[in-house]
Write a protein that holds these residues in place. Sequence first.
Motif, PDB file in Angstrom:
ATOM      1  N   MET A 135       0.847  -1.163   0.000  1.00 54.08           N
ATOM      2  CA  MET A 135       0.000   0.000   0.000  1.00 54.08           C
ATOM      3  C   MET A 135       0.895   1.228   0.000  1.00 54.08           C
ATOM      4  SD  MET A 135      -2.918   0.901   2.770  1.00 54.08           S
ATOM      5  CE  MET A 135      -4.377   1.267   1.877  1.00 54.08           C
ATOM      6  N   GLU A 136       0.467   2.254  -0.687  1.00 52.18           N
ATOM      7  CA  GLU A 136       1.238   3.484  -0.722  1.00 52.18           C
ATOM      8  C   GLU A 136       0.317   4.674  -0.460  1.00 52.18           C
ATOM      9  OE1 GLU A 136       3.210   5.558  -4.333  1.00 52.18           O
ATOM     10  OE2 GLU A 136       4.672   4.135  -3.513  1.00 52.18           O
ATOM     11  N   ILE A 137       0.797   5.576   0.387  1.00 53.15           N
ATOM     12  CA  ILE A 137       0.063   6.800   0.688  1.00 53.15           C
ATOM     13  C   ILE A 137       0.989   7.995   0.468  1.00 53.15           C
ATOM     14  CG2 ILE A 137      -1.514   5.717   2.338  1.00 53.15           C
ATOM     15  CD1 ILE A 137       0.233   6.824   4.614  1.00 53.15           C
ATOM     16  N   ARG A 138       0.399   9.153   0.416  1.00 51.77           N
ATOM     17  CA  ARG A 138       1.197  10.378   0.328  1.00 51.77           C
ATOM     18  C   ARG A 138       1.129  11.076   1.673  1.00 51.77           C
ATOM     19  NH1 ARG A 138       3.971  13.618  -2.789  1.00 51.77           N
ATOM     20  NH2 ARG A 138       3.871  15.839  -2.377  1.00 51.77           N
ATOM     21  N   VAL A 139       2.289  11.536   2.130  1.00 51.45           N
ATOM     22  CA  VAL A 139       2.375  12.285   3.381  1.00 51.45           C
ATOM     23  C   VAL A 139       3.036  13.618   3.067  1.00 51.45           C
ATOM     24  CG1 VAL A 139       3.363  12.344   5.701  1.00 51.45           C
ATOM     25  CG2 VAL A 139       2.456  10.198   4.787  1.00 51.45           C
ATOM     26  N   ASP A 140       2.306  14.689   3.280  1.00 48.05           N
ATOM     27  CA  ASP A 140       2.819  16.025   3.001  1.00 48.05           C
ATOM     28  C   ASP A 140       3.535  16.587   4.222  1.00 48.05           C
ATOM     29  OD1 ASP A 140       1.684  16.007   0.420  1.00 48.05           O
ATOM     30  OD2 ASP A 140      -0.247  16.657   1.229  1.00 48.05           O
ATOM     31  N   GLY A 141       4.644  17.292   3.963  1.00 50.79           N
ATOM     32  CA  GLY A 141       5.372  17.950   5.036  1.00 50.79           C
ATOM     33  C   GLY A 141       6.697  17.316   5.394  1.00 50.79           C
ATOM     34  N   MET A 142       6.981  16.128   4.869  1.00 50.70           N
ATOM     35  CA  MET A 142       8.278  15.506   5.136  1.00 50.70           C
ATOM     36  C   MET A 142       9.343  16.231   4.319  1.00 50.70           C
ATOM     37  SD  MET A 142       7.638  11.378   5.235  1.00 50.70           S
ATOM     38  CE  MET A 142       7.243  11.270   3.491  1.00 50.70           C
ATOM     39  N   THR A 143      10.440  16.630   4.972  1.00 51.78           N
ATOM     40  CA  THR A 143      11.479  17.376   4.264  1.00 51.78           C
ATOM     41  C   THR A 143      12.874  16.781   4.401  1.00 51.78           C
ATOM     42  OG1 THR A 143      11.797  18.821   6.175  1.00 51.78           O
ATOM     43  CG2 THR A 143      10.219  19.561   4.494  1.00 51.78           C
ATOM     44  N   CYS A 144      13.042  15.776   5.272  1.00 59.22           N
ATOM     45  CA  CYS A 144      14.395  15.277   5.530  1.00 59.22           C
ATOM     46  C   CYS A 144      14.355  13.824   5.994  1.00 59.22           C
ATOM     47  CB  CYS A 144      15.068  16.137   6.593  1.00 59.22           C
ATOM     48  SG  CYS A 144      14.254  16.074   8.207  1.00 59.22           S
ATOM     49  N   SER A 145      15.534  13.271   6.228  1.00 61.84           N
ATOM     50  CA  SER A 145      15.618  11.877   6.672  1.00 61.84           C
ATOM     51  C   SER A 145      15.029  11.696   8.075  1.00 61.84           C
ATOM     52  CB  SER A 145      17.063  11.381   6.625  1.00 61.84           C
ATOM     53  OG  SER A 145      17.883  12.147   7.477  1.00 61.84           O
ATOM     54  N   HIS A 146      15.109  12.719   8.899  1.00 59.56           N
ATOM     55  CA  HIS A 146      14.499  12.631  10.231  1.00 59.56           C
ATOM     56  C   HIS A 146      12.973  12.516  10.108  1.00 59.56           C
ATOM     57  CE1 HIS A 146      13.890  13.182  14.507  1.00 59.56           C
ATOM     58  NE2 HIS A 146      13.033  14.143  14.236  1.00 59.56           N
ATOM     59  N   CYS A 147      12.398  13.258   9.190  1.00 56.05           N
ATOM     60  CA  CYS A 147      10.957  13.171   8.931  1.00 56.05           C
ATOM     61  C   CYS A 147      10.592  11.760   8.474  1.00 56.05           C
ATOM     62  CB  CYS A 147      10.535  14.170   7.864  1.00 56.05           C
ATOM     63  SG  CYS A 147      10.743  15.899   8.278  1.00 56.05           S
ATOM     64  N   GLU A 148      11.383  11.219   7.553  1.00 55.79           N
ATOM     65  CA  GLU A 148      11.139   9.865   7.062  1.00 55.79           C
ATOM     66  C   GLU A 148      11.148   8.866   8.212  1.00 55.79           C
ATOM     67  OE1 GLU A 148      13.364  10.374   2.729  1.00 55.79           O
ATOM     68  OE2 GLU A 148      14.438   9.456   4.406  1.00 55.79           O
ATOM     69  N   LYS A 149      12.152   8.980   9.070  1.00 55.55           N
ATOM     70  CA  LYS A 149      12.288   8.054  10.200  1.00 55.55           C
ATOM     71  C   LYS A 149      11.119   8.212  11.174  1.00 55.55           C
ATOM     72  CE  LYS A 149      15.572   6.552  13.770  1.00 55.55           C
ATOM     73  NZ  LYS A 149      14.767   5.420  14.047  1.00 55.55           N
ATOM     74  N   THR A 150      10.706   9.433  11.428  1.00 56.42           N
ATOM     75  CA  THR A 150       9.591   9.676  12.344  1.00 56.42           C
ATOM     76  C   THR A 150       8.319   9.001  11.846  1.00 56.42           C
ATOM     77  OG1 THR A 150      10.540  11.780  13.067  1.00 56.42           O
ATOM     78  CG2 THR A 150       8.176  11.478  13.416  1.00 56.42           C
ATOM     79  N   VAL A 151       8.024   9.179  10.570  1.00 60.33           N
ATOM     80  CA  VAL A 151       6.817   8.577   9.988  1.00 60.33           C
ATOM     81  C   VAL A 151       6.940   7.055   9.958  1.00 60.33           C
ATOM     82  CG1 VAL A 151       5.469   8.348   7.864  1.00 60.33           C
ATOM     83  CG2 VAL A 151       6.173  10.605   8.659  1.00 60.33           C
ATOM     84  N   ALA A 152       8.070   6.545   9.491  1.00 62.16           N
ATOM     85  CA  ALA A 152       8.265   5.095   9.388  1.00 62.16           C
ATOM     86  C   ALA A 152       8.206   4.428  10.755  1.00 62.16           C
ATOM     87  CB  ALA A 152       9.591   4.786   8.694  1.00 62.16           C
TER      88      ALA A 152
END
Length: 71
Positions: A1-18
Amino acid sequence: MEIRVDGMTCSHCEKTVADGLSRVPGIGGVTADAATGRVGFHLDGPVQRQSIENVITEAGFVLGVWPDRNP
C-alpha cells in the motif's frame, strides 16, 4: 500500500513517519521518502485508516493521497 504524506522534508521526517507507522499493529515493511512524499507499507492484518492518520498527524504531517481501497 502506498500513501502520500505532506510535510516531510528530511531523513528525520522519514524516520519519524516510518517508526510511528511500524508501531501500529498490522503494519509492516514501512518505507518513507521525503523527496516524493510517498510512504509505502504492507498490511499484516486489519488496520483502520484512522490509526494511520493519527500517527501521521501526531507526528506533525498531513495525510495526502489515500488509495481507493481501504486497508
